[in-house]
Design an enzyme around this catalytic site. Structure first.
Site, PDB file in Angstrom:
ATOM      1  N   SER A 100      -5.919   3.803  10.248  1.00 59.28           N
ATOM      2  CA  SER A 100      -6.509   2.470  10.423  1.00 59.28           C
ATOM      3  C   SER A 100      -6.854   2.140  11.866  1.00 59.28           C
ATOM      4  CB  SER A 100      -5.603   1.390   9.826  1.00 59.28           C
ATOM      5  OG  SER A 100      -4.536   1.057  10.677  1.00 59.28           O
TER       6      SER A 100
ATOM      7  N   THR B 178      -0.710   5.391   7.276  1.00 62.14           N
ATOM      8  CA  THR B 178       0.587   6.075   7.284  1.00 62.14           C
ATOM      9  C   THR B 178       1.176   6.176   5.888  1.00 62.14           C
ATOM     10  OG1 THR B 178       1.061   5.378   9.547  1.00 62.14           O
ATOM     11  CG2 THR B 178       2.954   5.956   8.185  1.00 62.14           C
TER      12      THR B 178
ATOM     13  N   THR C 179      -1.140   0.364   9.163  1.00 66.08           N
ATOM     14  CA  THR C 179      -0.582  -0.871   9.729  1.00 66.08           C
ATOM     15  C   THR C 179      -1.313  -1.344  10.983  1.00 66.08           C
ATOM     16  OG1 THR C 179       1.042   0.367  11.042  1.00 66.08           O
ATOM     17  CG2 THR C 179       1.728  -0.377   8.842  1.00 66.08           C
ATOM     18  N   ASP C 180      -1.966  -0.427  11.715  1.00 59.37           N
ATOM     19  CA  ASP C 180      -2.485  -0.780  13.033  1.00 59.37           C
ATOM     20  C   ASP C 180      -3.517  -1.910  13.006  1.00 59.37           C
ATOM     21  OD1 ASP C 180      -0.825   0.992  14.280  1.00 59.37           O
ATOM     22  OD2 ASP C 180      -2.352   2.509  14.655  1.00 59.37           O
TER      23      ASP C 180
END
Length: 322
Positions: A65, A19, A98-99
């Site tokens: 990610s 992101t 972030t995932d």
């Protein structure tokens, strides 16, 4: 005694997408964006304060990610190790989605156990957002990478410094999405100044790059299961019934509470053990360890289920090399 603190002054920024590199047609849209659109050099150039820092940029991957894979992990670990070996490099910063950031952070720590700092950072809002959080997170990450007290793999996000082993994504939308289990944050970044609030602790030894297979098919298959009301062993037995090539080498179970399991699920997991499948018992709780017991299935300690999976993958790889 190492002297890299006195000699090294360059920070290498490795881009993997996410992101933080995402864009949206509407600056007011923080959800309907495309991740991994901008290169890492563009991210750096968008932060004027970084012009005063000796930086080098390299694009290792460009993906969301949620699609992180073993091949990218291996290449990222190789590139991090190569840059850390240079005497002129003080530390490495990795921009990431972030995932799966917490999994990548733990993977790099367990593979490399670096003495120099390796900082992962990310963003919850795309680069085109009205109030994007990526530039500040990147600036803070570089500040920590330059700090002489920093070492090992750390996550810097929303002004907080986290250890790779304890950090978890705890919120799906807020810009302060990450926490450390049991409140174990390491420090803060305040107006470019790093303030440590506790020591870094003793890092586990690294398993080394040599255990990582080149082909993704050669990585062990480790699946995660969940204990819940009316949980039984059917999923475990379905996995065990697969062909030899498809059967998992390990299973991580996210138990309830202190790693507790229903009788049926535990029975199936013990059947898996008897067939040579490695089992680790974690917890679906947000914090706290699973207490080890001689009578219980092996404990993953304080590792979250996804990090316990990374740990078991690396253990299996290490054992196959020995």
């Amino acid at each position: 005694m190492e002297t890299h603190e006195a000699e090294a002054n360059q920070v290498v920024v490795l881009g993997t997408g996410g992101t933080i590199a995402g864009t949206a047609a509407d600056p007011g849209d923080n959800v309907g964006y495309q991740a991994a659109q901008l290169g890492v050099a563009q991210l750096v150039s968008a932060v004027p304060a970084l012009a005063a820092v000796s930086l080098a940029c390299e694009q290792v991957a460009q993906l969301d990610s949620k699609d992180m894979d073993f091949a990218t992990w291996r290449q990222l670990a190789i590139r991090v190790a190569a840059h850390l070996a240079r005497e002129d490099v003080a530390g490495v910063v990795i921009t990431h989605g972030t995932d799966t950031l917490e999994e990548t952070a733990y993977f790099l720590q367990r593979v490399l156990a670096p003495k120099k700092p390796v900082i992962l950072t990310a963003a919850m809002r795309p680069a085109t957002a009205l109030q994007t959080d990526g530039p500040q997170n990147l600036l803070d990450a570089v500040a920590v990478a330059q700090d002489p007290q920093a070492s090992g793999v750390l996550v810097v996000f929303a002004g907080v410094i986290h250890a790779a082993e304890q950090v978890r994504k705890a919120h799906s939308y807020r810009v302060d999405a990450f926490v450390s289990s049991d409140g174990a944050r390491l420090g803060l970044v305040e107006e470019g100044q790093v303030r440590w609030v506790q020591g870094l602790g003793q890092a586990r030894p690294g398993v080394g790059l040599e255990v990582l297979p080149t082909a993704a098919k050669d990585w062990p298959r480790v699946e995660i299961l969940l204990n819940h009301v009316a949980s039984d062993g059917r999923l475990v037995r379905a996995l065990l019934a697969q062909s030899t090539d498809d059967k998992p080498g390990g299973l991580v179970v996210a138990g309830t509470g202190n790693g507790s399991l229903s009788q049926d699920l535990e029975a199936a997991l013990r059947e898996a053990q008897a067939q040579g499948v490695r089992v680790l018992r974690s917890t679906r709780c947000d914090a706290g360890p699973v207490t080890a017991s001689a009578d219980a299935l092996p404990s993953a300690g304080a590792l979250s289920p996804v990090k316990a999976r990374v740990e078991l993958i690396l253990q299996l790889l290490n054992e196959s090399k020995s």
